[in-house]
Design a protein around this motif. Structure first.
Motif, PDB file in Angstrom:
ATOM      1  N   VAL A   1       0.816  -1.215   0.000  1.00 25.83           N
ATOM      2  CA  VAL A   1       0.000   0.000   0.000  1.00 25.83           C
ATOM      3  C   VAL A   1       0.849   1.265   0.000  1.00 25.83           C
ATOM      4  N   LEU A   2       1.831   1.344   0.877  1.00 30.21           N
ATOM      5  CA  LEU A   2       2.636   2.561   0.927  1.00 30.21           C
ATOM      6  C   LEU A   2       3.466   2.747  -0.341  1.00 30.21           C
ATOM      7  N   THR A   3       3.957   1.664  -0.910  1.00 26.37           N
ATOM      8  CA  THR A   3       4.697   1.776  -2.173  1.00 26.37           C
ATOM      9  C   THR A   3       3.794   2.350  -3.256  1.00 26.37           C
ATOM     10  N   ARG A   4       2.583   1.824  -3.345  1.00 22.29           N
ATOM     11  CA  ARG A   4       1.643   2.344  -4.352  1.00 22.29           C
ATOM     12  C   ARG A   4       1.317   3.812  -4.068  1.00 22.29           C
ATOM     13  N   MET A   5       0.965   4.110  -2.817  1.00 24.35           N
ATOM     14  CA  MET A   5       0.506   5.460  -2.490  1.00 24.35           C
ATOM     15  C   MET A   5       1.599   6.516  -2.620  1.00 24.35           C
ATOM     16  N   PHE A   6       2.824   6.168  -2.252  1.00 28.18           N
ATOM     17  CA  PHE A   6       3.856   7.191  -2.192  1.00 28.18           C
ATOM     18  C   PHE A   6       4.862   7.144  -3.336  1.00 28.18           C
ATOM     19  N   TYR A   7       4.818   6.104  -4.156  1.00 23.34           N
ATOM     20  CA  TYR A   7       5.732   6.048  -5.291  1.00 23.34           C
ATOM     21  C   TYR A   7       5.020   5.964  -6.624  1.00 23.34           C
ATOM     22  N   MET A   8       3.849   5.355  -6.665  1.00 19.82           N
ATOM     23  CA  MET A   8       3.179   5.144  -7.947  1.00 19.82           C
ATOM     24  C   MET A   8       2.025   6.119  -8.166  1.00 19.82           C
ATOM     25  N   THR A   9       1.294   6.450  -7.117  1.00 18.73           N
ATOM     26  CA  THR A   9       0.119   7.316  -7.264  1.00 18.73           C
ATOM     27  C   THR A   9       0.137   8.433  -6.233  1.00 18.73           C
ATOM     28  N   TYR A  10       1.298   9.041  -6.029  1.00 20.10           N
ATOM     29  CA  TYR A  10       1.436  10.041  -4.980  1.00 20.10           C
ATOM     30  C   TYR A  10       0.443  11.193  -5.131  1.00 20.10           C
ATOM     31  N   GLU A  11       0.326  11.730  -6.315  1.00 17.69           N
ATOM     32  CA  GLU A  11      -0.546  12.895  -6.512  1.00 17.69           C
ATOM     33  C   GLU A  11      -1.997  12.593  -6.168  1.00 17.69           C
ATOM     34  N   HIS A  12      -2.454  11.377  -6.408  1.00 20.24           N
ATOM     35  CA  HIS A  12      -3.855  11.021  -6.164  1.00 20.24           C
ATOM     36  C   HIS A  12      -4.094  10.403  -4.796  1.00 20.24           C
ATOM     37  N   GLU A  13      -3.089   9.757  -4.213  1.00 16.42           N
ATOM     38  CA  GLU A  13      -3.290   9.047  -2.950  1.00 16.42           C
ATOM     39  C   GLU A  13      -2.361   9.527  -1.839  1.00 16.42           C
ATOM     40  N   GLY A  14      -1.063   9.451  -2.059  1.00 20.42           N
ATOM     41  CA  GLY A  14      -0.104   9.771  -1.005  1.00 20.42           C
ATOM     42  C   GLY A  14      -0.204  11.190  -0.505  1.00 20.42           C
ATOM     43  N   ARG A  15      -0.385  12.129  -1.412  1.00 17.63           N
ATOM     44  CA  ARG A  15      -0.469  13.539  -1.029  1.00 17.63           C
ATOM     45  C   ARG A  15      -1.621  13.789  -0.054  1.00 17.63           C
ATOM     46  N   ALA A  16      -2.685  13.007  -0.153  1.00 14.68           N
ATOM     47  CA  ALA A  16      -3.848  13.184   0.724  1.00 14.68           C
ATOM     48  C   ALA A  16      -3.510  12.907   2.187  1.00 14.68           C
ATOM     49  N   LEU A  17      -2.475  12.119   2.440  1.00 12.70           N
ATOM     50  CA  LEU A  17      -2.091  11.801   3.813  1.00 12.70           C
ATOM     51  C   LEU A  17      -1.020  12.734   4.366  1.00 12.70           C
ATOM     52  N   ARG A  18      -0.423  13.529   3.520  1.00  9.85           N
ATOM     53  CA  ARG A  18       0.669  14.401   3.953  1.00  9.85           C
ATOM     54  C   ARG A  18       0.217  15.278   5.118  1.00  9.85           C
ATOM     55  N   GLY A  19       1.021  15.273   6.187  1.00  7.13           N
ATOM     56  CA  GLY A  19       0.728  16.091   7.350  1.00  7.13           C
ATOM     57  C   GLY A  19      -0.214  15.454   8.361  1.00  7.13           C
ATOM     58  N   LYS A  20      -0.773  14.298   8.045  1.00  4.28           N
ATOM     59  CA  LYS A  20      -1.664  13.612   8.991  1.00  4.28           C
ATOM     60  C   LYS A  20      -0.823  12.959  10.090  1.00  4.28           C
ATOM     61  N   PRO A  21      -1.349  12.882  11.305  1.00  2.00           N
ATOM     62  CA  PRO A  21      -0.599  12.230  12.381  1.00  2.00           C
ATOM     63  C   PRO A  21      -0.624  10.712  12.254  1.00  2.00           C
ATOM     64  N   LEU A  22       0.447  10.083  12.702  1.00  2.00           N
ATOM     65  CA  LEU A  22       0.527   8.627  12.746  1.00  2.00           C
ATOM     66  C   LEU A  22       0.706   8.209  14.202  1.00  2.00           C
ATOM     67  N   LEU A  23      -0.202   7.386  14.686  1.00  2.00           N
ATOM     68  CA  LEU A  23      -0.097   6.839  16.031  1.00  2.00           C
ATOM     69  C   LEU A  23       0.269   5.375  15.923  1.00  2.00           C
ATOM     70  N   ILE A  24       1.259   4.983  16.678  1.00  2.00           N
ATOM     71  CA  ILE A  24       1.672   3.591  16.774  1.00  2.00           C
ATOM     72  C   ILE A  24       1.233   3.082  18.142  1.00  2.00           C
ATOM     73  N   ALA A  25       0.497   1.990  18.171  1.00  2.00           N
ATOM     74  CA  ALA A  25       0.096   1.344  19.428  1.00  2.00           C
ATOM     75  C   ALA A  25       0.601  -0.092  19.371  1.00  2.00           C
ATOM     76  N   VAL A  26       1.500  -0.437  20.279  1.00  2.00           N
ATOM     77  CA  VAL A  26       2.101  -1.771  20.270  1.00  2.00           C
ATOM     78  C   VAL A  26       1.969  -2.443  21.629  1.00  2.00           C
ATOM     79  N   THR A  27       1.937  -3.755  21.589  1.00  2.00           N
ATOM     80  CA  THR A  27       1.980  -4.557  22.801  1.00  2.00           C
ATOM     81  C   THR A  27       3.242  -5.409  22.751  1.00  2.00           C
ATOM     82  N   THR A  28       3.791  -5.662  23.940  1.00  2.00           N
ATOM     83  CA  THR A  28       4.959  -6.536  24.041  1.00  2.00           C
ATOM     84  C   THR A  28       4.694  -7.577  25.121  1.00  2.00           C
ATOM     85  N   GLY A  29       5.490  -8.613  25.103  1.00  2.00           N
ATOM     86  CA  GLY A  29       5.408  -9.616  26.156  1.00  2.00           C
ATOM     87  C   GLY A  29       6.453  -9.410  27.232  1.00  2.00           C
ATOM     88  N   SER A  30       7.349  -8.451  27.020  1.00  2.04           N
ATOM     89  CA  SER A  30       8.463  -8.216  27.937  1.00  2.04           C
ATOM     90  C   SER A  30       8.199  -7.031  28.860  1.00  2.04           C
TER      91      SER A  30
END
Length: 132
Positions: A22-51
């Motif tokens: 998905v990211l390859t398509r959005m940011f390398y193949m169709t940036y103007e139509h897809e990737g640019r729409a996400l520019r500046g949006k926040p990214l939240l990472i939520a992870v769980t660990t066993g340690s």
């Protein structure tokens, strides 16, 4: 938002496959139509660990801090023009007692409500609050 169990110092294989496709398509193949729409949006990472948190650092079982281990995702966020936010890390997720699990769930809900207040300037670390 990317939410996943932290497995072997990375995202699970299916999430990595999604990133590649998905990211390859959005940011390398169709940036103007897809990737640019996400520019500046926040990214939240939520992870769980066993340690435990102490296992993430010099001298710990995992040797590196969680900040360092999440650096590839932060680099991806930067490359895609997304704004990095403080990750939510729930340690020992598979061993939490009900009160701890409820506290982690409340923290998760607070994190979602906080939204852009969690944005970090590029030079800041990735440390999390009370449950990380």
């Amino acid at each position: 938002m990317l939410q996943f169990p932290f497995q072997w110092y990375s995202t699970p294989a299916l999430l990595k496959a999604w990133q590649d496709a998905v990211l390859t398509r959005m940011f390398y193949m169709t940036y103007e139509h897809e990737g640019r729409a996400l520019r500046g949006k926040p990214l939240l990472i939520a992870v769980t660990t066993g340690s435990v948190p102490e296992s993430y650092g010099p001298g710990g079982q995992n040797m590196f801090t969680m900040d360092a281990l999440l650096a590839p995702l932060r680099a991806t966020s930067h490359r895609c023009g997304l704004r990095w936010t403080k990750p939510l890390v729930v340690y020992q997720a598979d061993k939490l007692e009900p009160p701890q699990l409820h506290a982690a769930a409340a923290d998760y809900a607070d994190t979602l409500r906080a939204g852009e207040q969690r944005l970090l300037p590029p030079q800041n670390g990735l440390r999390r609050g009370k449950h990380s």
